[in-house]
Design an enzyme around this catalytic site. Sequence first.
Site, PDB file in Angstrom:
ATOM      1  N   GLN B  19      19.168  25.510 -20.818  1.00 53.57           N
ATOM      2  CA  GLN B  19      18.613  24.673 -22.177  1.00 53.57           C
ATOM      3  C   GLN B  19      18.389  25.477 -23.212  1.00 53.57           C
ATOM      4  OE1 GLN B  19      14.763  24.763 -19.482  1.00 53.57           O
ATOM      5  NE2 GLN B  19      13.581  25.319 -21.254  1.00 53.57           N
ATOM      6  N   CYS B  25      13.204  21.572 -20.358  1.00 48.52           N
ATOM      7  CA  CYS B  25      13.516  21.661 -18.800  1.00 48.52           C
ATOM      8  C   CYS B  25      13.109  20.062 -18.139  1.00 48.52           C
ATOM      9  CB  CYS B  25      12.471  22.717 -18.255  1.00 48.52           C
ATOM     10  SG  CYS B  25      10.650  22.237 -18.851  1.00 48.52           S
ATOM     11  N   HIS B 161       6.705  23.980 -16.251  1.00 48.41           N
ATOM     12  CA  HIS B 161       7.983  23.857 -16.229  1.00 48.41           C
ATOM     13  C   HIS B 161       8.402  23.004 -15.220  1.00 48.41           C
ATOM     14  CE1 HIS B 161      11.823  25.607 -16.846  1.00 48.41           C
ATOM     15  NE2 HIS B 161      12.049  26.145 -16.025  1.00 48.41           N
TER      16      HIS B 161
END
Lengths: 226, 214
Positions: B19, B25, B161
């Site tokens: 990323q 994410c 995340h």
Amino acid sequence: RPVKPRAADSEAWELAPLELLEPARFALEMYNRGRAAGKRAMLGAVRGRVRRAGEGSLYSLEATLEETPCNDPTVCQLPVSKKTLLCSFEILDELGKHILLRRDCGPVDTKVTDNRNWTLNSFLPLLNKDSFPQDFSVKMTSVFKEFVTTYNRTYDSKEETQWRLTVFARNMVRAQKIQALDRGTAQYGVTKFSDLTEEEFHTIYLNPLLREKHSKMHPATSVNDP
Amino acid sequence: APPEWDWRKKGAVTKVKDQGMCGSCWAFSVTGNVEGQWFLKEGTLLSLSEQELLDCDKMDKACLGGLPSSAYMAIKSLGGLETEDDYKYLGHMEACNFSEEKVKVYINDSVDLSQNEQKLAAWLAKKGPISVAINAFGMQFYRHGIARPLRPLCSPWFIDHAVLIVGYGNRSDIPFWAIKNSWGTDWGEEGYYYLHRGSGACGVNTMATSAVVN
């Protein structure tokens, strides 16, 4: 009880030291409850977050506590070494009344078996000392140079390089603490993110929006087939 | 659930992506899930575009973060996803350059999955990789092995995340989830993170979702 609007409620805020004082003192008091005066632990570093909802606040604290294992100077072998504990506390504050929901403490000292080149074994003593050993910076500089080469890092100036070395060194100690507190088989150490501060890492790579409640979708049907 | 499962071995998972310096994410987690769903329905593994979501999903905030649930809605309303080759990843937001003619994959719906990890395992083995969100505590320094941070340090309240569960199993009797991350192959175990399974570690079971392809 009426609940405040969600946006003000659900976010977990990193707290300033002053705001941590009251819940941290309460946590320490609970930890020391039932201990003789000379055996009480003292508070070291504290950091934490709070999540507020309605009239309640849930504090998640991470604190170091210092314990002196021997409290009788006439029988102690000198010098008496302090024992450092890393503790996690969850404290609920509801209408000014504190309740300890969770307490996990463990000595910040553990055996690590990482046979790779970048093992942190040599830095373990750091965790139990007030100051770094003399050869610390030499060792750390060497590991940092290896990191810079491996991950092809370039910094704008000497000052920036020096700053990154400082961050890197702090991170090695942090990684070691995380290692000490992991109950699985994971190994922590140098990664490509080792020269970033915690704040930088969070800002650049993580996703704070995930703390918001996601919109509800249909629940999936269970899988029952053999 | 079968005792172990790994969608990588069955060709349902694309290579680990990166990323870059961008909090995207959520897009990688969702495209990974859709790649798996499409593979299971159509038998073709296509690497799908995260950049399309960064640029065209107006409910989410590109590099500042997003939610898988909104991303599924965006994919549905856009009409599908282009491939990585047609809509390349840049790692920063640009003007939306989506083209309906280039859509290769569509989804019909999206679902919330159980918080029971045994049920999640059963679902995964039958239906494909799962998008999950976790607390990333310790991941900055994770190198290998099965992570099991103390619960207060890795609280399910601090989810930050999004990743993709692609399998599960046991290593020396320790149950784990095999998690595809989006930080490149030079992080973790060739880009993968192994997290303890069965204890709700780091909130892994709190936001499990999947797209549905009919």
